[in-house]
Design an enzyme around this catalytic site. Structure first.
Site, PDB file in Angstrom:
ATOM      1  N   THR A   1       0.791  -1.244   0.000  1.00  0.00           N
ATOM      2  CA  THR A   1       0.000   0.000   0.000  1.00  0.00           C
ATOM      3  C   THR A   1       0.819   1.289   0.000  1.00  0.00           C
ATOM      4  O   THR A   1       0.264   2.358  -0.245  1.00  0.00           O
ATOM      5  CB  THR A   1      -1.039   0.076   1.147  1.00  0.00           C
ATOM      6  OG1 THR A   1      -0.417   0.423   2.376  1.00  0.00           O
ATOM      7  CG2 THR A   1      -1.834  -1.215   1.265  1.00  0.00           C
ATOM      8  N   ASP A   2       2.113   1.232   0.283  1.00  0.00           N
ATOM      9  CA  ASP A   2       2.915   2.458   0.273  1.00  0.00           C
ATOM     10  C   ASP A   2       4.236   2.237  -0.458  1.00  0.00           C
ATOM     11  O   ASP A   2       5.288   2.739  -0.055  1.00  0.00           O
ATOM     12  CB  ASP A   2       3.186   2.924   1.708  1.00  0.00           C
ATOM     13  CG  ASP A   2       3.705   4.365   1.770  1.00  0.00           C
ATOM     14  OD1 ASP A   2       3.368   5.157   0.869  1.00  0.00           O
ATOM     15  OD2 ASP A   2       4.439   4.700   2.720  1.00  0.00           O
ATOM     16  N   LEU A   3       4.181   1.490  -1.552  1.00  0.00           N
ATOM     17  CA  LEU A   3       5.388   1.154  -2.291  1.00  0.00           C
ATOM     18  C   LEU A   3       5.678   2.241  -3.318  1.00  0.00           C
ATOM     19  O   LEU A   3       4.939   2.419  -4.283  1.00  0.00           O
ATOM     20  CB  LEU A   3       5.217  -0.201  -2.978  1.00  0.00           C
ATOM     21  CG  LEU A   3       6.490  -0.883  -3.486  1.00  0.00           C
ATOM     22  CD1 LEU A   3       7.507  -1.042  -2.360  1.00  0.00           C
ATOM     23  CD2 LEU A   3       6.162  -2.237  -4.083  1.00  0.00           C
TER      24      LEU A   3
ATOM     25  N   ASN B   1      10.684   3.989  -0.774  1.00  0.00           N
ATOM     26  CA  ASN B   1      10.491   2.805   0.067  1.00  0.00           C
ATOM     27  C   ASN B   1      11.033   1.535  -0.569  1.00  0.00           C
ATOM     28  O   ASN B   1      10.598   0.433  -0.247  1.00  0.00           O
ATOM     29  CB  ASN B   1       9.008   2.631   0.405  1.00  0.00           C
ATOM     30  CG  ASN B   1       8.603   3.448   1.617  1.00  0.00           C
ATOM     31  OD1 ASN B   1       9.447   3.976   2.329  1.00  0.00           O
ATOM     32  ND2 ASN B   1       7.302   3.571   1.845  1.00  0.00           N
TER      33      ASN B   1
END
Length: 299
Positions: A192-194, A198
């Site tokens: 969800t936060d790639l 990151n």
């Protein structure tokens, strides 16, 4: 840990509210607790992200690692479960976890991230990580649909005077409802936060993902962070820049175009709505970016 060794940026987080203040004040004690538990010694200056403290350490065996203490929010609650499930395949390896204090002992990676790679190569690398990280759903994780159902209901309460085009609000409501109603769609563990920052360089593999905010859900939800980050590089031609990234990710990951587009619209409109509901702290540039991405993928 000497409180003076905690970066000033972390102390500044205490100003976000009582929960943040309590977390920051408790960091020295939590670090000492985990140092003793895992036999760690400091191996460099602490750094931090938006909601975590990261301290380079060495294990009792002399292995280079990092100790991460995260803010106890809903998003990070199950980070250790996803990392354990991935087992170092496509993601940073989990060496130890203390969920009660949101403490993680992780392998130490390099400093370079995908921000330094050409855009197309970076998108293709992230698409490759999608394939590795999207493993079958885990019972312990929350469902993306449960969040989206709540967000869609919240959009209904957004005033018509909100600085978001009403057609986008109504479109996001409709799409969110349709996506959540599709119970036949298989769910997978999703990061969800790639995004570019990151994914870090490593020795055992070229690139590994960090900082997941894991849920069970539709892999097509993943694309949006790759569109809104590295914004300065496409600010002069937003429409073509966003579409170029979108198509690179969709093609490299083998995603369905319509489903990917729908999730980008839902996610970006909700991002804008959250910013509006936050009140006086809303940044006009962020609202503009959210709206621009939602428009670009479908113009």
């Amino acid at each position: 840990m000497d409180p003076g060794a905690i970066p000033a940026g972390v102390w500044a987080m205490a100003g976000r509210g009582p929960r943040w203040e309590a977390w920051v004040q408790g960091l020295p004690g939590a670090i000492e607790l985990l140092r003793a538990r895992w036999g760690l010694r400091s191996d460099g200056a602490a750094t931090h992200g938006h909601c975590s403290l990261v301290l380079p350490v060495r294990t009792a065996e002399g292995v280079a690692a990092v100790l991460k203490l995260g803010f106890p929010d809903e998003e990070s609650e199950h980070e250790h479960l996803a990392l354990r499930r991935w087992g170092g395949r496509g993601a940073v390896r989990l060496l130890g976890a203390a969920p009660h204090v949101r403490g993680l002992l992780l392998e130490r990676l390099g400093r370079a991230d995908l921000s330094g790679l050409p855009e197309r190569r970076a998108c293709e690398q992230v698409a490759e990580l999608y394939r590795r990280l999207h493993v079958p759903a885990m019972p312990a994780l929350r469902s993306l649909s449960s969040f989206v159902e709540r967000w869609t209901a919240d959009l209904s309460a957004l005033p018509r005077s909100a600085p978001i085009p009403r057609r986008l609000v109504e479109q996001a409501r409709a799409l969110g409802g349709e996506l959540c109603a599709d119970r036949a769609a298989p769910e997978f563990v999703i990061h969800t936060d790639l995004h570019y920052g990151n994914v870090l360089a490593a020795e055992r593999e070229a690139w590994l993902a960090i900082d997941p905010k894991p849920v069970n859900g539709d892999p097509h939800y993943e694309l949006a962070p790759m569109l809104w980050n590295r914004w300065e590089e496409i600010a002069g031609d937003v429409r073509d820049g966003v579409r170029r990234r979108f198509w690179t990710l969709v093609d490299a990951a083998g995603f369905d175009e319509d489903r990917a587009r729908a999730w980008v619209v839902v996610r970006m409109v909700n991002n804008a709505a959250w910013a509006v509901r936050d009140g006086s702290g809303v940044e006009r540039s962020w609202l503009t970016r959210c709206i621009a991405v939602a428009k670009a993928v479908q113009d």
